[in-house]
Design an enzyme around this catalytic site. Structure first.
Site, PDB file in Angstrom:
ATOM      1  N   GLY A   1      43.331  50.881  44.784  1.00 52.68           N
ATOM      2  CA  GLY A   1      42.905  49.901  45.780  1.00 52.68           C
ATOM      3  C   GLY A   1      43.926  49.590  46.844  1.00 52.68           C
ATOM      4  O   GLY A   1      44.577  50.480  47.406  1.00 52.68           O
ATOM      5  N   LEU A   2      44.068  48.301  47.118  1.00 53.17           N
ATOM      6  CA  LEU A   2      44.949  47.860  48.196  1.00 53.17           C
ATOM      7  C   LEU A   2      46.401  48.249  47.932  1.00 53.17           C
ATOM      8  O   LEU A   2      47.103  48.693  48.850  1.00 53.17           O
ATOM      9  CB  LEU A   2      44.830  46.342  48.373  1.00 53.17           C
ATOM     10  CG  LEU A   2      45.692  45.723  49.474  1.00 53.17           C
ATOM     11  CD1 LEU A   2      45.276  46.237  50.853  1.00 53.17           C
ATOM     12  CD2 LEU A   2      45.609  44.197  49.430  1.00 53.17           C
ATOM     13  N   GLY A   3      46.877  48.114  46.707  1.00 57.45           N
ATOM     14  CA  GLY A   3      48.261  48.444  46.410  1.00 57.45           C
ATOM     15  C   GLY A   3      48.586  49.898  46.693  1.00 57.45           C
ATOM     16  O   GLY A   3      49.641  50.211  47.275  1.00 57.45           O
TER      17      GLY A   3
ATOM     18  N   TYR B   1      39.109  33.143  39.119  1.00 62.30           N
ATOM     19  CA  TYR B   1      39.797  33.913  40.155  1.00 62.30           C
ATOM     20  C   TYR B   1      40.089  33.044  41.382  1.00 62.30           C
ATOM     21  O   TYR B   1      41.226  33.024  41.888  1.00 62.30           O
ATOM     22  CB  TYR B   1      38.931  35.104  40.538  1.00 62.30           C
ATOM     23  CG  TYR B   1      39.350  35.833  41.786  1.00 62.30           C
ATOM     24  CD1 TYR B   1      40.306  36.847  41.742  1.00 62.30           C
ATOM     25  CD2 TYR B   1      38.778  35.524  43.018  1.00 62.30           C
ATOM     26  CE1 TYR B   1      40.683  37.523  42.889  1.00 62.30           C
ATOM     27  CE2 TYR B   1      39.153  36.190  44.169  1.00 62.30           C
ATOM     28  CZ  TYR B   1      40.108  37.193  44.109  1.00 62.30           C
ATOM     29  OH  TYR B   1      40.483  37.853  45.252  1.00 62.30           O
TER      30      TYR B   1
ATOM     31  N   GLY C   1      50.664  46.231  41.292  1.00 62.58           N
ATOM     32  CA  GLY C   1      49.284  46.712  41.302  1.00 62.58           C
ATOM     33  C   GLY C   1      49.094  47.884  42.240  1.00 62.58           C
ATOM     34  O   GLY C   1      48.118  47.944  42.995  1.00 62.58           O
ATOM     35  N   ALA C   2      50.015  48.844  42.174  1.00 63.40           N
ATOM     36  CA  ALA C   2      50.030  49.934  43.158  1.00 63.40           C
ATOM     37  C   ALA C   2      49.229  51.154  42.737  1.00 63.40           C
ATOM     38  O   ALA C   2      49.200  52.143  43.466  1.00 63.40           O
ATOM     39  CB  ALA C   2      51.476  50.347  43.436  1.00 63.40           C
TER      40      ALA C   2
ATOM     41  N   SER D   1      43.302  35.299  48.672  1.00 63.29           N
ATOM     42  CA  SER D   1      41.895  35.562  48.957  1.00 63.29           C
ATOM     43  C   SER D   1      41.323  34.401  49.743  1.00 63.29           C
ATOM     44  O   SER D   1      41.793  33.266  49.637  1.00 63.29           O
ATOM     45  CB  SER D   1      41.122  35.726  47.645  1.00 63.29           C
ATOM     46  OG  SER D   1      39.732  35.813  47.886  1.00 63.29           O
TER      47      SER D   1
END
Length: 270
Positions: free
Chosen positions: A14-16, A166, A10-11, A143
């Site tokens: 966002g965070l990735g 989720y 997931g790069a 999370s």
């Protein structure tokens, strides 16, 4: 650090993306995963421009299809001589239409598949390379939003809601982290999980209709710490709320529940 190879799922946003930029600035090899070729190439170019001393390679796969997860892992095992760290960051959030139940390619509830099954499969498939590269670290991005799994309704065929799905999938990820850490104890491969930051400014947060409360950087720092801090080299099987080693949802410590989850997981992934 300049010899380290890290895979980030997931790069492309966002965070990735933030983790990729941080690690690339430290040197070494950064392997970027995404499911959209154009976005993946764009982020790879951005990372190369920001950190000319880093080596950047890309891997394409849709984690909602376990066949693609297996295929990507096989490509990585063949192409990469070592793998020092794996960040399972890719996520399916609550969704823009939270009452619309979605399925993975194999017919599993989408959030359970992407947030739990896919990272578990990817980690298992890459264990030969991780173990050969030990000491190595696996960091699962979970999370603080966690909800007990109902084993009579795991796929939420009843009472479906995206955020509920989720939260249950993230607890499944935490439970699997604890199980895998125990299995790998003594191999030199550590497995930890964390809540990186509260309501980061990501597409997933905004898509669900929530208001971001923190920056991406606030999540990058504790995640990179789990990858890099020498004081955590032997720490494994732990859940962190940012920088604090803390307790996850009570169900994560229920050994019977963990056994039920892992038996189900093994059945679903074949």
């Amino acid at each position: 650090m300049n010899q380290r190879t890290t895979l980030i799922t997931g790069a492309t946003q966002g965070l990735g993306r933030g983790i990729a930029l941080d690690l690339a600035a430290r040197g070494g090899t950064v392997l970027l995963h995404g499911r959209d070729r154009d976005r993946l190439d764009s982020v790879a170019a951005e990372v190369r421009a920001a950190a000319p001393g880093a080596t950047v390679r890309t891997y394409l796969a849709d984690l909602a299809d376990l066949d693609q997860v297996h295929a990507m892992a096989a490509r990585i095992r063949e192409a990469e001589p070592r793998l020092d760290a794996l960040v399972n960051n890719a996520v399916a959030g609550g969704g823009a239409e939270p009452l619309r139940r979605e399925l993975s390619r194999q017919g599993h509830e989408l959030r359970f598949a992407v947030n739990h099954l896919a990272p578990y499969v990817l980690t298992r498939d890459l264990l030969p390379t991780l173990t050969a590269s030990a000491p190595a670290r696996v960091v699962n991005v979970a999370s603080i939003g966690q909800e007990a799994i109902d084993f009579d309704n795991v796929m939420l065929e009843r009472e479906y809601e995206g955020l509920r799905a989720y939260c249950r999938s993230k607890l499944a990820m935490i439970m699997a982290t604890f199980e895998l850490a125990a299995e790998l104890d003594g191999t030199g491969v550590t497995v930890n999980t964390l809540h990186p930051a509260h309501l980061m400014d990501t597409n997933g947060v905004r898509e669900y209709g929530l208001t971001p409360a923190t920056s991406i950087d606030e999540g990058v720092r504790p995640t990179v710490r789990l990858l890099m801090d020498p004081d955590l080299e032997s720490t494994t099987g732990r859940y962190f709320n940012q920088f604090t080693d803390t307790r996850a949802h009570n169900q994560a410590y229920d050994t019977d529940a963990r056994e039920r989850l892992m038996n189900l997981t093994r059945t679903l992934i074949g």
